[in-house]
Write a protein that holds these residues in place. Structure first.
Motif, PDB file in Angstrom:
ATOM      1  N   TYR A  85       0.809  -1.211   0.000  1.00 20.97           N
ATOM      2  CA  TYR A  85       0.000   0.000   0.000  1.00 20.97           C
ATOM      3  C   TYR A  85       0.846   1.266   0.000  1.00 20.97           C
ATOM      4  O   TYR A  85       0.326   2.367   0.018  1.00 20.97           O
ATOM      5  CB  TYR A  85      -0.922   0.001   1.220  1.00 20.97           C
ATOM      6  CG  TYR A  85      -1.898  -1.139   1.214  1.00 20.97           C
ATOM      7  CD1 TYR A  85      -3.078  -1.060   0.478  1.00 20.97           C
ATOM      8  CD2 TYR A  85      -1.641  -2.299   1.929  1.00 20.97           C
ATOM      9  CE1 TYR A  85      -3.988  -2.103   0.458  1.00 20.97           C
ATOM     10  CE2 TYR A  85      -2.547  -3.345   1.924  1.00 20.97           C
ATOM     11  CZ  TYR A  85      -3.710  -3.252   1.192  1.00 20.97           C
ATOM     12  OH  TYR A  85      -4.602  -4.293   1.168  1.00 20.97           O
ATOM     13  N   GLU A  86       2.172   1.097   0.011  1.00 20.50           N
ATOM     14  CA  GLU A  86       3.044   2.270  -0.026  1.00 20.50           C
ATOM     15  C   GLU A  86       4.333   1.927  -0.742  1.00 20.50           C
ATOM     16  O   GLU A  86       4.695   0.748  -0.887  1.00 20.50           O
ATOM     17  CB  GLU A  86       3.355   2.768   1.394  1.00 20.50           C
ATOM     18  CG  GLU A  86       3.982   1.730   2.287  1.00 20.50           C
ATOM     19  CD  GLU A  86       4.181   2.236   3.703  1.00 20.50           C
ATOM     20  OE1 GLU A  86       5.160   1.828   4.331  1.00 20.50           O
ATOM     21  OE2 GLU A  86       3.358   3.050   4.164  1.00 20.50           O
ATOM     22  N   VAL A  87       5.029   2.954  -1.217  1.00 20.00           N
ATOM     23  CA  VAL A  87       6.267   2.785  -1.959  1.00 20.00           C
ATOM     24  C   VAL A  87       7.441   2.855  -0.997  1.00 20.00           C
ATOM     25  O   VAL A  87       7.519   3.757  -0.158  1.00 20.00           O
ATOM     26  CB  VAL A  87       6.409   3.867  -3.047  1.00 20.00           C
ATOM     27  CG1 VAL A  87       7.738   3.720  -3.777  1.00 20.00           C
ATOM     28  CG2 VAL A  87       5.249   3.787  -4.029  1.00 20.00           C
ATOM     29  N   LYS A  88       8.354   1.862  -1.127  1.00 17.23           N
ATOM     30  CA  LYS A  88       9.542   1.846  -0.289  1.00 17.23           C
ATOM     31  C   LYS A  88      10.762   1.635  -1.174  1.00 17.23           C
ATOM     32  O   LYS A  88      10.698   0.900  -2.156  1.00 17.23           O
ATOM     33  CB  LYS A  88       9.467   0.724   0.750  1.00 17.23           C
ATOM     34  CG  LYS A  88       8.380   0.915   1.791  1.00 17.23           C
ATOM     35  CD  LYS A  88       8.418  -0.220   2.803  1.00 17.23           C
ATOM     36  CE  LYS A  88       7.345  -0.029   3.872  1.00 17.23           C
ATOM     37  NZ  LYS A  88       7.359  -1.138   4.850  1.00 17.23           N
ATOM     38  N   ALA A  89      11.873   2.263  -0.802  1.00 22.07           N
ATOM     39  CA  ALA A  89      13.113   2.095  -1.562  1.00 22.07           C
ATOM     40  C   ALA A  89      13.576   0.644  -1.460  1.00 22.07           C
ATOM     41  O   ALA A  89      13.798   0.127  -0.366  1.00 22.07           O
ATOM     42  CB  ALA A  89      14.190   3.027  -1.025  1.00 22.07           C
ATOM     43  N   GLY A  90      13.720   0.015  -2.604  1.00 17.71           N
ATOM     44  CA  GLY A  90      14.163  -1.384  -2.614  1.00 17.71           C
ATOM     45  C   GLY A  90      13.139  -2.349  -2.071  1.00 17.71           C
ATOM     46  O   GLY A  90      13.443  -3.518  -1.832  1.00 17.71           O
ATOM     47  N   GLY A  91      11.918  -1.887  -1.860  1.00 17.77           N
ATOM     48  CA  GLY A  91      10.894  -2.745  -1.285  1.00 17.77           C
ATOM     49  C   GLY A  91      10.320  -3.712  -2.305  1.00 17.77           C
ATOM     50  O   GLY A  91      10.066  -3.352  -3.450  1.00 17.77           O
ATOM     51  N   LYS A  92      10.138  -4.938  -1.910  1.00 16.18           N
ATOM     52  CA  LYS A  92       9.508  -5.950  -2.741  1.00 16.18           C
ATOM     53  C   LYS A  92       8.356  -6.572  -1.969  1.00 16.18           C
ATOM     54  O   LYS A  92       8.453  -6.761  -0.752  1.00 16.18           O
ATOM     55  CB  LYS A  92      10.513  -7.037  -3.138  1.00 16.18           C
ATOM     56  CG  LYS A  92      11.586  -6.589  -4.106  1.00 16.18           C
ATOM     57  CD  LYS A  92      12.457  -7.763  -4.507  1.00 16.18           C
ATOM     58  CE  LYS A  92      13.519  -7.330  -5.515  1.00 16.18           C
ATOM     59  NZ  LYS A  92      14.375  -8.476  -5.923  1.00 16.18           N
TER      60      LYS A  92
END
Length: 771
Positions: A85-92
């Protein structure tokens, strides 16, 4: 009950009442929503979401033990991808993947305690490789003329029954027009559609009017066209949106013309013309009457192989790997063998010891498992697993130099491999769609509403098997009826008797490649798919074997079909195995969990249902302990849900509608498809030689009419050189001739850019020799 619990809830605000809690359990099983549970907790004493989650977390953690008896096992991968539900750096997104397993007790005969039935004792592919007499014997058992003939007879008998139903309808549809011309309602609709391109009819007084006219030119009528149509059909709209569901109008039957041809709907009035052959010939043609339920998947006229007793299919312990590689399939089979108390060697006086089990799986794990079973050896000294006999010998010499070289022991010589029949059926349909997409299936999908490029690709892929199955049924019913029309009209004109057998002779004598190809694809291959499902539903091994045998050349139309090898290896296994084991498998081709004699399904289909049910109790991508808890309690949770549905009288809405003939009859859709075929005059002239083209007029490959012959040659090469002689598919690719559908397919397939190194080497060597 709810009223009493509400009263107690008013007195004690912290009360968690049993019936209210069960209702919330059912709500969560259906919706999977925490908000629904929270809302229910405000309206009844069922407990909060936190209480509900705590209860799920406190369920039993006792491992699942496989029961005694002769077991059938199935496994397949199951996965859940967590929503982000949100954008994270390097998030998968976290992906939860595992192998789910289910089992069923197929009897108490003690067959799995017989060591001579273990595949290690009878699966002798190495002997076949070295002995040409063994290869010839196996080849004869797999594909002999007697078996082929019997298979065709079984399938053809069922297809004749379906054709008989269609023949009765086609005969009654025909009527005489202008004294000598035989027509039917399809012809009338085609004429109306062509006429609708330039003119339209006033829906009130039937006066012809220009396409662009808004009002009827008849001075006594002057009806507004759009308002009259809305009034007659019950359609009212604001802009492009319907205000309410249209009413059914018995006075007018609508056929929706493709928007590419007409921007409006063409309405054809129903007629009361006398139908029947007496209007044409003065004599009545004999057509045998049948009392079978209509619908191409009806199989109640056949004897069932089910006992009538429900078979309980239950969950086993999940395995936390994805079975898509050599290593992970080994882990899955090791876990199943340990749970099933499997012994690799014959041991006396040990109760409950099994020497083999039937294991059902999808196509990819099946082909991996074949290599695993044949190449994995067990070292009895250190319990290591070695891949390949050479590695096994080297391991013993290097690691145990002072031990005599023991006889190689297959680690998985207990696995009786079984490809899942649901997945076989799904791939049958997908292959049929792929082969015939540019011939006629694309036009059918377009007519059924798959008009955009993405929608066409979706329909072609067959990802939704329910949709794909309905498209296949529409194609079969429409094609058969249109193939029958020229035959019926020829018989009526010449005042000859009409029968299904004569129709088959008529089709065999046709010279139009469009007609002969459509007949073969519909009557042989699509028909075999329908009969295959009948066999699975009925638990009839003879029908399943016959249908798959008739369809088997289709798997060999390309060089890269894994189901070609799957089909051939499965047949070779059946040819090798002892009669006692073969009879056991024949008696348990499918299971009926309800006891219904006509609703059988293979274990892989039941596992799909179990995987779906497990997701009802999941929250996001679950961790291992949550998966374990879910599967260990899934059977009880499912029983609890069904009990609540019965108490709340919801059971009428939970039954499967997959075998409902009314869903498969699709009369309007079949009529729409027949109109498209008739508009192009595609199957109406079987006696005329003409170019082989698709329904939209595109030229097809000149060798496509030799579809079956080409496929059978490819199948024979792979059977002899790969299955029975131990070769590889890569080693025979140069000897295989793929079936090209269009000229573009052939140009692309034969292009130098698309050839492998081995193929280029063969071409270079050949040109060098010629030079």
């Amino acid at each position: 009950m709810m009223a009493v619990e509400q009263l107690y809830g008013f007195v004690c605000s912290g009360l968690i009442a049993p019936f209210s809690f069960l209702v919330s359990l059912l709500l969560y099983a259906v919706t999977g929503s925490a908000m629904v549970i929270s809302i229910a907790s405000k309206l009844s004493p069922c407990g909060s979401w936190t209480t509900f989650r705590r209860w799920l977390g406190s369920m039993t953690q006792d491992p699942i033990q496989l029961p005694d008896g002769d077991l059938s096992i199935a496994f397949d991968n199951d996965q859940i991808v967590q929503k982000q539900y949100e954008v994270k750096a390097g998030g998968k997104p976290r992906v939860s993947v595992l192998t789910s397993v289910c089992y069923a007790v197929m009897g108490k005969q003690g067959l799995q305690e017989k060591f001579n039935l273990a595949p290690s004792q009878w699966m002798k592919y190495s002997v076949a490789v070295q002995n040409i007499d063994v290869r010839k014997m196996l080849h004869h058992k797999i594909f002999n003329q007697s078996k082929l003939f019997d298979g065709f007879q079984i399938v053809r008998k069922e297809l004749k029954r379906l054709t008989q139903q269609a023949l009765e309808e086609v005969v009654t549809e025909q009527f005489v027009e202008r004294g000598t011309v035989i027509e039917d309602d399809i012809d009338k609709r085609v004429k109306e559609i062509k006429k609708a391109k330039d003119v339209k009819m006033c829906p009130v007084c039937d006066t012809e009017m220009k396409k662009t006219a808004r009002k009827c030119p008849n001075e006594q009528c002057r009806a507004n066209f759009k308002e009259s149509i809305e009034r007659l059909t019950g359609k009212e709209s604001i802009g492009t949106m319907l205000i309410r569901q249209p009413k059914k109008n018995t006075k007018m039957k609508a056929y929706i013309v493709s928007l590419t041809e007409s921007g409006e709907e063409a309405y054809v009035e129903e007629t009361n013309d006398n139908r029947g052959v007496s209007s044409c010939s003065g004599e009545e043609a004999y057509v045998e009457e049948t009392n079978d339920n209509r619908g191409v998947s009806s199989c109640s006229h056949l004897k069932s192989g089910h006992s009538g007793n429900p078979v309980n299919v239950s969950c086993a312990e999940p395995i936390f790997v994805n079975p898509n590689s050599h290593k992970t399939v080994i882990e899955v089979l090791q876990a199943i063998g340990k749970a099933g108390n499997i012994s690799r060697t014959e041991v006396e006086n040990i109760v409950g010891r099994r020497y083999w089990m039937k294991v059902t799986m999808d196509g990819l794990p099946y082909m991996i498992a074949r290599n695993v079973v044949r190449s994995s050896f067990h070292c009895i000294v250190c319990d290591d697993i070695l891949t390949g006999s050479d590695k096994y010998t080297t391991h013993v010499h290097n690691t145990h130099p002072f031990c005599p070289l023991p006889k190689p022991l297959l680690e998985f010589g207990w696995v009786v491999l079984s490809p899942g029949k649901l997945h076989i059926e799904m791939n049958m349909v997908r292959n049929f769609f792929d082969a015939n997409w540019n011939v006629f299936m694309s036009e059918l999908a377009f007519e059924m509403g798959f008009t955009s490029e993405k929608a066409q690709l979706y329909a072609k892929s067959g990802k939704d098997h329910h949709i794909a199955w309905q498209l296949l049924n529409v194609a079969v019913q429409g094609n058969i009826r249109e193939l029958l029309v020229p035959y019926v009209r020829a018989c009526l004109m010449e005042k000859q008797s009409i029968s299904v057998n004569d129709f088959i002779k008529f089709a065999d004598e046709a010279v139009d490649p469009n007609y002969t190809y459509a007949f073969e694809q519909t009557f042989r291959y699509a028909g075999a798919i329908l009969v295959y499902r009948m066999g699975v539903r009925l638990n009839r091994a003879d029908i399943i074997s016959a249908a798959s045998l008739v369809f088997s050349p289709f798997w060999s139309r390309s060089k890269d079909s894994k189901y070609q090898l799957l089909d051939l290896f499965n047949r070779a296994d059946r040819a090798m195995m002892p009669e006692e084991l073969s009879s056991f498998l024949d008696e348990n081709e499918s299971v009926s969990v309800t006891g219904n004699l006509y609703s059988g399904e293979d274990m892989d289909a039941r596992l799909e249902e179990i995987n779906k049910a497990s997701k009802h109790w999941s929250t996001g991508a679950m961790f291992a302990d949550e998966w374990i808890r879910t599967f260990r309690n899934l059977d009880n949770l499912t029983k609890l849900r069904k009990k609540m549905e019965v108490i709340l009288k919801m059971d009428a809405h939970t039954g499967s509608t997959g075998s409902n003939p009314s869903r498969l009859r699709k009369e309007e859709e079949v009529t729409a498809w027949r109109i498209q075929l008739r508009k192009q005059n595609y199957l109406m002239t079987p006696e005329k030689e003409k170019p082989h083209v698709s329904l939209n007029g595109s030229k097809l490959d000149e060798n496509l009419v030799n579809f079956t012959a080409t496929c059978e040659v490819n199948r024979e090469v792979v059977l002899k050189e790969v299955v029975l002689s131990g070769g590889t598919k890569a080693g025979v690719r140069h000897a295989l001739n793929p079936v090209y559908v269009t000229d573009d397919d052939r140009k692309k397939g034969e292009s130098v850019e698309n050839k492998t190194k081995a193929q280029l080497t063969v071409l270079i060597d050949g040109s060098t020799l010629e030079g």
